[in-house]
Write a protein that holds these residues in place. Structure first.
Motif, short mmCIF file in Angstrom:
data_model
loop_
_atom_site.label_atom_id
_atom_site.label_comp_id
_atom_site.label_asym_id
_atom_site.label_seq_id
_atom_site.Cartn_x
_atom_site.Cartn_y
_atom_site.Cartn_z
N ALA A 98 0.82 -1.20 0.00
CA ALA A 98 0.00 0.00 0.00
C ALA A 98 0.86 1.25 0.00
N LEU A 103 -3.80 0.21 -2.87
CA LEU A 103 -3.51 -1.01 -2.12
C LEU A 103 -3.55 -2.16 -3.12
N THR A 114 -9.60 -2.53 7.66
CA THR A 114 -9.02 -1.25 7.26
C THR A 114 -7.68 -1.51 6.56
N VAL A 115 -7.16 -0.48 5.92
CA VAL A 115 -5.87 -0.65 5.25
C VAL A 115 -4.77 -0.95 6.26
N ARG A 119 -2.38 -4.36 6.27
CA ARG A 119 -0.92 -4.38 6.42
C ARG A 119 -0.50 -5.34 7.54
N TRP A 202 -11.94 -0.70 3.75
CA TRP A 202 -10.71 -0.46 3.00
C TRP A 202 -10.87 0.62 1.93
N HIS A 205 -8.72 3.59 0.13
CA HIS A 205 -7.77 3.37 -0.95
C HIS A 205 -8.48 2.75 -2.16
N VAL A 207 -8.14 -0.48 -4.47
CA VAL A 207 -7.49 -1.79 -4.43
C VAL A 207 -7.26 -2.29 -5.85
#
Length: 256
Positions: A98, A103, A114-115, A119, A202, A205, A207
């Motif tokens: 990301a 992402l 969530t992002v 991670r 998410w 961002h 994806v």
């Protein structure tokens, strides 16, 4: 590899100027798995590649934890004099990448992640794959995953996480991953594409992902699906993230 070479020429790729993000499945999607692996490895930091389900299958075969499948094109990798170095390079690839805007994963995400959680969950898997017990890990994650629950531990937790990172396409109402791999319009009632679940966490961002050839090129406000079925004789696609310009070449190799 021939299709990839044509696509790189079309986008005027230069290692001194450009960065490539690859959505995974470097291997087993054509007759030259060994050449693609060496090409990606030798480009060094110019290439950022996430692991796909076929890459994990190669790791499992190298670990003696999986048998060959009918359509495997992995024997040249496993017999190569630099096989061990290639396997070590591959198992150090991430499951998710990301930046501030995008992402990248191979397949999909759970809608509640969530992002930052993505991670963290990816890092859990990456630590296992990069560690000394990686062979036991790839053997342990085979089999049907349970429904995702953040309280899961051990092999159940890893199987549940990988179900989204490398296999997700359609989800049930309770967010379980379904095995359906056809086009969304023909899916059984009650299933929804993982990226179409309302209110997903998410969506801070966009994806970028592959894995779903039957979906094809599909660009939305928060997702970019770019698997356009090159292995099946269709096309290979690149997306320029700066402006979402799409580049495509027809498959050169015969379809599987």
């Amino acid at each position: 590899m021939a299709s990839l070479d044509r696509l790189l020429a079309l986008i005027d790729f230069s290692p001194s100027r450009d960065q490539l993000w690859l959505v995974g499945d470097l291997v087993n999607r054509g007759p030259r798995s060994l050449d693609v692996l060496r090409w990606a490895r030798d480009l060094g930091p110019v290439v950022t590649c996430v692991l796909g389900n076929h890459d994990l299958h190669l790791l499992a075969r190298a670990a003696g934890a999986a048998a060959a499948k009918k359509r495997d094109t992995l024997d040249d990798v496993l017999a190569a004099p630099d096989c061990d170095r290639l396997i070590d390079w591959l198992r150090h690839r991430p499951l998710a990448v990301a930046d501030d805007t995008f992402l990248m994963v191979h397949a999909g995400l759970h809608p509640t992640w969530t992002v930052d959680q993505v991670r963290g969950y990816a890092a859990e898997l990456e630590r296992e794959l990069r560690g000394p017990a990686w062979r036991a890990f790839v053997a342990n994650v085979a089999g049907k995953p349970p429904r995702w629950d953040p309280r899961l531990g051990g092999g159940d937790r890893y199987r549940a996480l990988l179900a989204y990172f490398v296999r997700a396409r359609m989800l049930h109402a309770d967010h379980r991953v379904d095995a359906y791999d056809g086009p969304p319009a023909e899916a059984p009632a009650g299933l929804v594409p993982w990226f179409a679940v309302p209110g997903a966490a998410w969506t801070t961002h966009t994806v970028v992902f592959g894995h779903w050839a039957a979906l094809g090129l599909d660009l939305g406000p928060h997702h970019a699906a770019i698997d356009t079925g090159c292995v099946w004789g269709h096309s290979l696609t690149a997306l320029r993230l700066d402006d979402r310009m799409v580049f495509q070449v027809k498959a050169v190799e015969p379809p599987r």
